[in-house]
Motif scaffolding. Structure first.
Motif, short mmCIF file in Angstrom:
data_model
loop_
_atom_site.label_atom_id
_atom_site.label_comp_id
_atom_site.label_asym_id
_atom_site.label_seq_id
_atom_site.Cartn_x
_atom_site.Cartn_y
_atom_site.Cartn_z
N ASP A 117 0.41 4.40 -0.66
CA ASP A 117 0.10 5.79 -0.67
C ASP A 117 0.03 5.64 1.08
N LEU A 146 -5.26 -4.37 -5.33
CA LEU A 146 -4.98 -4.50 -6.96
C LEU A 146 -4.19 -5.57 -8.15
N LEU A 161 0.39 -1.18 0.15
CA LEU A 161 0.01 0.06 -0.07
C LEU A 161 1.06 1.69 -0.18
N GLN A 216 -18.25 -0.38 0.94
CA GLN A 216 -17.89 0.66 0.72
C GLN A 216 -16.39 1.12 1.78
N PRO A 217 -15.36 1.78 1.74
CA PRO A 217 -14.12 2.02 2.57
C PRO A 217 -14.81 2.54 3.82
N GLY A 242 -9.40 3.55 2.90
CA GLY A 242 -8.60 4.89 2.82
C GLY A 242 -7.63 4.82 1.02
N SER A 243 -7.06 3.36 0.99
CA SER A 243 -5.90 3.30 0.54
C SER A 243 -6.55 2.79 -1.93
N ARG A 244 -5.85 3.61 -2.16
CA ARG A 244 -6.61 2.94 -3.45
C ARG A 244 -5.98 1.61 -4.69
N PHE A 245 -5.04 0.84 -3.24
CA PHE A 245 -4.34 0.02 -3.47
C PHE A 245 -5.26 -0.99 -3.42
N ALA A 274 -8.51 -3.10 -2.97
CA ALA A 274 -9.47 -4.22 -4.06
C ALA A 274 -10.55 -4.24 -3.09
#
Length: 736
Positions: free
Chosen positions: A120, A175, A118, A151-152, A140-143, A145
């Motif tokens: 970010d 991801l 992760l 939802q987060p 909240g990490s965009r990595f 999945a």
């Protein structure tokens, strides 16, 4: 300020102290107020000096301890830093991500692999970070999945809920199809340890194995479906066709498999609607409504046919995933067979009706012929008896007129022949009356002794002539029956027993059975095979037709018909080469039920008279069994001998008698002991006096016999011990 200089020598300090002491003494001797006040101040100053000196020494010791503690603390700090460095280096060597949170859920330590994927979030994971903030950063990490429906914030809430558990393990998808396994443990001090393991390769391998297994299962399922004799269609929860077997290809001729796979059920049904004919009020709409149901579908079956004449039995059933399966079974041959069977049944029913009418006519003719036969036999018997009686009178007058021994012997034989012919004619007459239903029964009170006494005198010479022991146990029981017919029944049974017994004995006795008297005739004769036990009651049926003593076979026929007319139950138990028992159950007179049973007296020698008792002996040693039987029967009892427990049970079930006592060998064969046989028999016949015969003198057997209240007779059998057991047997139900 000290009065003595510590730097002075000891002698100098002593000299000063002496001078001070002398000066003080002079001051004391002067005794003025001013000098006394000064002395008090001096004394106070000396005391303060002592206290200051003590405090100084304590401070010096404290300072030394502090310096020592500082030195130790410095060593401990060094060791702590070293341990922390070693721990950090050790954590860096492991392949998993590691993080430690303290009891306040603050991040204390982590290695470089923790949340490395992760990117970010990795830089923001600093010491002192709270666990809640850590979860918020991860969610909240965009990595990360997450599933489409999660939802987060929802993921973070679920993660915090699981944080309260003692031990948590779960997988997190990242991801690029990567996976982390997160394992959270609670420490003994309330902290939290988190391990992150990359399980991407494992999950991908499991997925491949699962896909491979699913593919194998699909092939196996398809092979199984193709092997079935029914056509099978499978639809998923969206009512899409996902497969069928080869049998379906030749049944309903649907579109090709590749073109049909994925076709909706409604579309396929429309294409088959014109080719199918539904029966019994069921149609395609019902099937379509069943498939469209949102609630659970119940299995259903119906029949359809094609224009070509084929008939199919259709069975539809729901699957657990809300899909459903429809099977088609070709029942054309069965329906054709059923139709042929129906036609054949109709034809046979007509034949049966015709045959029944023919048999009815034949039965009427047979009944008329039988009635004519009975009338003829009755008339002929009556007419024949008169000349026979006259012939007997003429013969009886000849002995007074003839002196030749040879002539007298011929006369005696002729008279015997005439008596035999007379008996045969009387038997035929009885048979004809009983068959015609014209026999008149005079049922009244009847004492059995009135029958037993004359029979003893009449039949004892016949038994003695054959060398057979005839024993008739007298009884004063009163029954309700026809005197003549009951005497004829008992006489025929005893006569038959003597006739078919070559050696041994014949016993006639009575046993109470509730409100009835069970008259029994036992013999040790040839026995009757089971296949002949019904036919012996027919007229002119004899087991030994060659023997001159066999008679014409009318005695048992008369017994059977007379018992039926008097409503007396007739029973038979027999076994070839062992013997037979005929029994007739006659109701007791009502007044007899109130009479107390008489006691059986003891013998003249002081030993108990076992007259009328029935003992069951289970012993596989023939010699011992014979010796015990002779001794027991010498006291008047009857013995039923069996070689095994199975034979004993079979005998008791067939003769339907309850023994008054039992003598059981301990080793009965088939792995069963005498005590086990007694426990099994106690459930059927409770409280039967029983003795165990055994050469086993173990304490275990003695304890078992004591627990079951059994008497133990040790081999070799002692006559006195056996006699002692016999003396304890309660009196039988036979009455003298």
């Amino acid at each position: 300020m000290s009065l003595i200089n510590p730097a002075d020598s000891v002698e100098r300090q002593n000299e000063k102290l002496l001078q001070i002491a002398q000066s003080l003494m002079r001051r004391v001797e002067q005794k003025n107020e001013q000098s006394g006040l000064a002395y008090q101040q001096f004394e106070r100053a000396a005391l303060l000096e002592t206290q200051v000196r003590e405090r100084t020494r304590e401070l010096e010791r404290t300072l030394d301890l502090l310096q020592d503690s500082n030195a130790r603390l410095e060593v401990a700090n060094f060791e702590t830093e070293t341990a922390r460095s070693n721990l950090t280096e050790a954590l860096e060597t492991i392949n998993e991500g590691f993080a430690l949170f303290d009891t306040n859920d603050r991040l204390v330590l982590s290695n470089s692999r923790f949340c490395r994927d992760l990117v970010d979030v990795e830089a923001r994971l600093v010491e002192g970070l709270s666990f809640r903030d850590y979860v918020s950063l991860i969610s909240g990490s965009r990595f990360l999945a997450l599933p489409e429906d999660i939802q987060p914030t929802d993921w973070a809430t679920q993660r915090m809920q699981r944080h309260g558990d003692e031990h948590v393990v779960f997988n997190v998808r990242l991801l690029w199809d990567r996976w982390l396994q997160v394992s959270e443990h609670r420490t003994s001090r309330g902290g939290t340890v988190i391990l992150q393991t990359d399980v991407t390769d494992i999950i991908r391998m499991e997925r491949q194995e699962r896909d491979k297994m699913r593919d194998q299962q699909a092939k196996m399922l398809q092979a199984t479906l193709d092997h079935l004799n029914q056509g099978v269609c499978i639809f998923d929860h969206n009512q899409l066709l996902v497969g069928w077997n080869k049998k379906m290809d030749g049944m309903l001729a649907p579109p090709r498999r590749r073109a049909a796979i994925g076709m909706e059920f409604a579309t396929l049904l429309d294409r088959l609607r014109d080719d199918l004919i539904f029966h019994d009020g069921f149609d395609a709409e019902h099937l379509s409504m069943w498939a469209d149901r949102s609630i659970r579908r119940r299995p259903m079956a119906f029949e359809v046919s094609r224009a070509s004449g084929q008939i199919f039995n259709v069975f539809a059933q729901e699957m657990p995933d809300r899909g459903f399966v429809i099977s088609f079974t070709d029942v054309s041959a069965e329906r054709e067979t059923a139709r042929a069977l129906y036609e054949m049944n109709e034809f046979l029913e007509r034949r049966v009706q015709d045959r029944t009418q023919e048999l009815g006519v034949a039965l009427e003719e047979a009944e008329r012929a039988n009635a004519s036969k009975s009338r003829f036999v009755a008339a002929a018997s009556h007419d024949l008896l008169q000349p026979l009686s006259a012939a007997k009178l003429f013969i009886s007058s000849l002995p007074d007129k003839v002196d030749s021994p040879d002539a007298l012997e011929v006369i005696a034989k002729t008279e015997t022949a005439l008596i035999g012919a007379e008996q045969i004619i009387e038997a035929l007459l009885d048979i004809s009356k009983l068959d015609a239903g014209k026999a008149v029964f005079n049922v009244q009170q009847l004492g059995l002794s009135r029958i037993f006494g004359p029979l003893r005198d009449e039949l004892s010479p016949l038994a003695a002539k054959k060398g057979i022991e005839l024993r008739i146990v007298d009884s004063d029981l009163t029954v309700r029956s026809d005197p003549g017919y009951l005497r004829r029944i008992i006489q025929n049974l005893v006569s038959n027993a003597i006739r078919y017994t070559d050696q041994g004995r014949v016993l006639l006795g009575v046993r109470r059975v509730g409100n009835c008297a069970k008259i029994e005739v036992w013999d040790t004769g040839r026995g009757i095979p089971e296949s002949d036990q019904r036919t012996i009651f027919q007229e002119f049926h004899r087991l030994d037709a060659v023997s001159s003593e066999a008679g014409l076979g009318l005695g048992l026929a008369i017994v059977e018909r007379a018992c039926k007319g008097l409503e007396h139950e007739l029973n038979l138990w027999s076994q070839p080469d062992i013997g037979s028992c005929f029994s007739v159950i006659v109701p007791l007179d009502d007044a007899e039920n109130t009479h107390p049973a008489q006691q059986i007296p003891t013998s003249r020698h002081g030993k108990k008279n076992l007259h009328g008792l029935l003992l069951m002996l289970v012993e596989n040693d023939p010699q011992l069994a014979t010796a015990m039987t002779m001794m027991i029967e010498g006291h008047g009892a009857s013995v039923i001998h069996a070689h095994s427990a199975e034979e004993a049970i079979a005998l008791l079930q067939e003769i339907e008698l309850v023994p008054d006592a039992m003598l059981l060998d301990y080793h009965l064969g088939s792995g069963q002991t005498g005590t086990e046989f007694y426990e099994a028999m106690s459930n059927i016949y409770p409280e039967i006096p029983t003795a165990i015969v055994s050469a086993n003198r173990s304490k275990e057997l003695k304890d078992t016999c004591k627990r079951l209240s059994l008497r133990l007779l040790e081999k070799p059998i002692n006559t006195d011990s056996l006699q002692g057991f016999l003396d304890q047997i309660p009196l039988a139900q036979y009455v003298d």
